[in-house]
Design a protein around this motif. Structure first.
Motif, mmCIF file in Angstrom:
data_model
loop_
_atom_site.group_PDB
_atom_site.id
_atom_site.type_symbol
_atom_site.label_atom_id
_atom_site.label_comp_id
_atom_site.label_asym_id
_atom_site.label_seq_id
_atom_site.Cartn_x
_atom_site.Cartn_y
_atom_site.Cartn_z
ATOM 1 N N VAL A 63 51.673 48.226 36.153
ATOM 2 C CA VAL A 63 50.361 48.131 36.780
ATOM 3 C C VAL A 63 49.910 46.679 36.793
ATOM 4 C CG1 VAL A 63 47.925 48.775 36.556
ATOM 5 C CG2 VAL A 63 49.719 50.464 36.108
ATOM 6 N N LEU A 64 49.425 46.218 37.953
ATOM 7 C CA LEU A 64 48.911 44.864 38.112
ATOM 8 C C LEU A 64 47.425 44.940 38.454
ATOM 9 C CD1 LEU A 64 51.786 43.306 40.284
ATOM 10 C CD2 LEU A 64 51.538 43.232 37.792
ATOM 11 N N LEU A 65 46.589 44.294 37.650
ATOM 12 C CA LEU A 65 45.137 44.315 37.833
ATOM 13 C C LEU A 65 44.668 42.904 38.181
ATOM 14 C CD1 LEU A 65 44.341 46.519 34.707
ATOM 15 C CD2 LEU A 65 44.409 47.264 37.101
ATOM 16 N N PRO A 66 44.080 42.709 39.362
ATOM 17 C CA PRO A 66 43.703 41.365 39.828
ATOM 18 C C PRO A 66 42.403 40.878 39.180
ATOM 19 C CG PRO A 66 43.963 42.966 41.645
ATOM 20 C CD PRO A 66 43.842 43.744 40.375
ATOM 21 N N GLY A 67 42.024 39.658 39.565
ATOM 22 C CA GLY A 67 40.801 39.062 39.060
ATOM 23 C C GLY A 67 39.844 38.656 40.157
ATOM 24 N N TRP A 68 38.745 38.050 39.759
ATOM 25 C CA TRP A 68 37.701 37.549 40.676
ATOM 26 C C TRP A 68 38.031 36.116 41.045
ATOM 27 C CZ3 TRP A 68 34.181 33.483 40.629
ATOM 28 C CH2 TRP A 68 33.085 33.592 41.474
ATOM 29 N N PRO A 69 37.834 35.707 42.302
ATOM 30 C CA PRO A 69 37.331 36.480 43.441
ATOM 31 C C PRO A 69 38.469 36.890 44.374
ATOM 32 C CG PRO A 69 37.081 34.131 43.879
ATOM 33 C CD PRO A 69 37.853 34.254 42.598
ATOM 34 N N HIS A 132 45.154 39.794 35.324
ATOM 35 C CA HIS A 132 44.773 38.381 35.414
ATOM 36 C C HIS A 132 43.260 38.281 35.509
ATOM 37 C CE1 HIS A 132 43.789 34.767 37.965
ATOM 38 N NE2 HIS A 132 44.493 34.199 37.008
ATOM 39 N N ASP A 133 42.675 37.309 34.781
ATOM 40 C CA ASP A 133 41.240 37.040 34.890
ATOM 41 C C ASP A 133 40.439 38.293 34.479
ATOM 42 O OD1 ASP A 133 39.255 34.913 36.053
ATOM 43 O OD2 ASP A 133 38.689 36.756 37.081
ATOM 44 N N ILE A 134 39.522 38.771 35.303
ATOM 45 C CA ILE A 134 38.788 40.003 34.984
ATOM 46 C C ILE A 134 39.783 41.151 34.796
ATOM 47 C CG2 ILE A 134 37.120 41.702 35.802
ATOM 48 C CD1 ILE A 134 35.754 39.147 35.057
ATOM 49 N N GLY A 135 40.845 41.158 35.577
ATOM 50 C CA GLY A 135 41.872 42.186 35.432
ATOM 51 C C GLY A 135 42.554 42.145 34.085
#
Length: 322
Positions: A63-69, A132-135
């Motif tokens: 699972v890959l969870l991105p960040g802002w923005p 990454h980041d918020i993710g």
């Protein structure tokens, strides 16, 4: 502070160009996924929230969870290589991209519950979780609250909010650069700006790429690492009032996240921290909540490591998961 003042003054006189360069259709998930052979869009409703994800490849779930923005597209440079070994699932969690943007639930523990529910809907009882980041904060919360799900955890460049977040300076120290990040003296002005309710929407609706321009220039080692098309994808995803409100909701939940963090026991699964400018931040915080930790530094990179140094990130992830 000059970055923020320039943003507030300039934004009223700024005419976006991304919409002129690229059509809405070209920036849609339907068109983006066509650039990713072997991947498909998916939607699922979890905890009353419709979530968008992009999945491809075979094997164990990664699972890959991105960040802002940004959105799932931030992983587009590394997803094909990872999909040669794993079933890659890049998720736009609540508030992001074409996922729902409810009025509440932006603390990382609630979002972690969404990820847990989505993976169980997809039939997974175990998964590798990366963010990454918020993710990365969401990924850590998944591991802390649903440890039975997480086989291994990857945290990229930003740790879960702890008490150090509440001590972030809002005035740059004398001599601190405000146009390009100095990792030893960060000036995270958007932490405060994103706390405002209503003002960011009023300023940035339909012209989010103005804020994006400052964020990317400040946090990228080489501005060319994220090109005009990619910037248009992200600006399009954050241009509406609801999208700006929801993205800021992840920041407005930091106080709740800090309180939750204090209740978490140390993680027992293997954890990899991958840091560009955030390397020392990870090295300082992650040992406090882990028992099996490895940290790698990404050289010649700014904050957006998967886009700036994709081959190195691919190598580090595959070595860790193997």
């Amino acid at each position: 502070m000059m970055c923020l003042l320039a943003l507030l003054i300039t934004v009223f006189f700024y005419t976006p160009v991304s919409a002129q360069r690229f059509s809405k259709k070209a920036l849609s998930d339907e068109e983006l996924v066509k650039k990713m052979p072997g991947f498909k869009n998916g939607f699922a409703t979890v905890n009353g929230v419709k979530l968008h994800y992009v999945a491809g490849g075979t094997g164990k779930a990664l699972v890959l969870l991105p960040g802002w923005p940004e959105t799932w597209w931030s992983y587009s440079k590394i997803m094909p290589a990872l999909a040669s070994k794993y079933h890659v699932i890049a998720i736009d969690y609540r508030g992001m991209g074409t996922s729902d943007k409810p009025a509440e639930g932006y603390d990382k523990k609630t979002i972690a519950g969404d990820i847990y529910g989505l993976l169980h809907q997809l039939g997974y009882e175990k998964a590798f979780i990366a963010g990454h980041d918020i993710g990365a904060q969401v990924a850590f919360s998944v591991a802390a609250n649903h440890s039975e799900l997480v086989e291994k955890l990857i945290i990229m460049d930003v740790p879960h909010p702890d008490e150090s977040f509440a001590a972030v300076l809002m005035l740059p120290a004398l001599g601190t650069p405000t146009d390009k990040l100095d990792p030893a003296r960060p000036f995270l002005w958007w932490f405060a700006f994103n706390q405002m309710r209503g003002l960011p929407e009023d300023l940035l609706e339909g012209r989010f790429e103005m804020a994006q321009k400052y964020i990317f220039h400040y946090l990228l080692a080489d501005d060319r690492s994220i090109g005009p098309f990619d910037r248009a994808v992200y600006a399009n995803a954050y241009n509406t009032r609801d999208a700006i409100r929801a993205g800021n909701g992840w920041y407005q939940a930091f106080s709740k996240d800090i309180a939750d963090y204090k209740t978490y026991e140390k993680l027992t699964m293997p954890v990899l921290g991958i840091g560009g400018p955030g390397y020392d931040w990870l090295r300082f915080t992650l040992p406090n909540k882990t028992t099996d930790l490895k940290i790698e530094k990404i050289e010649n990179s700014g904050h957006f490591i998967a886009e700036e140094q994709p081959e190195t990130v691919i190598r580090d992830i595959l070595q860790f998961l193997n």
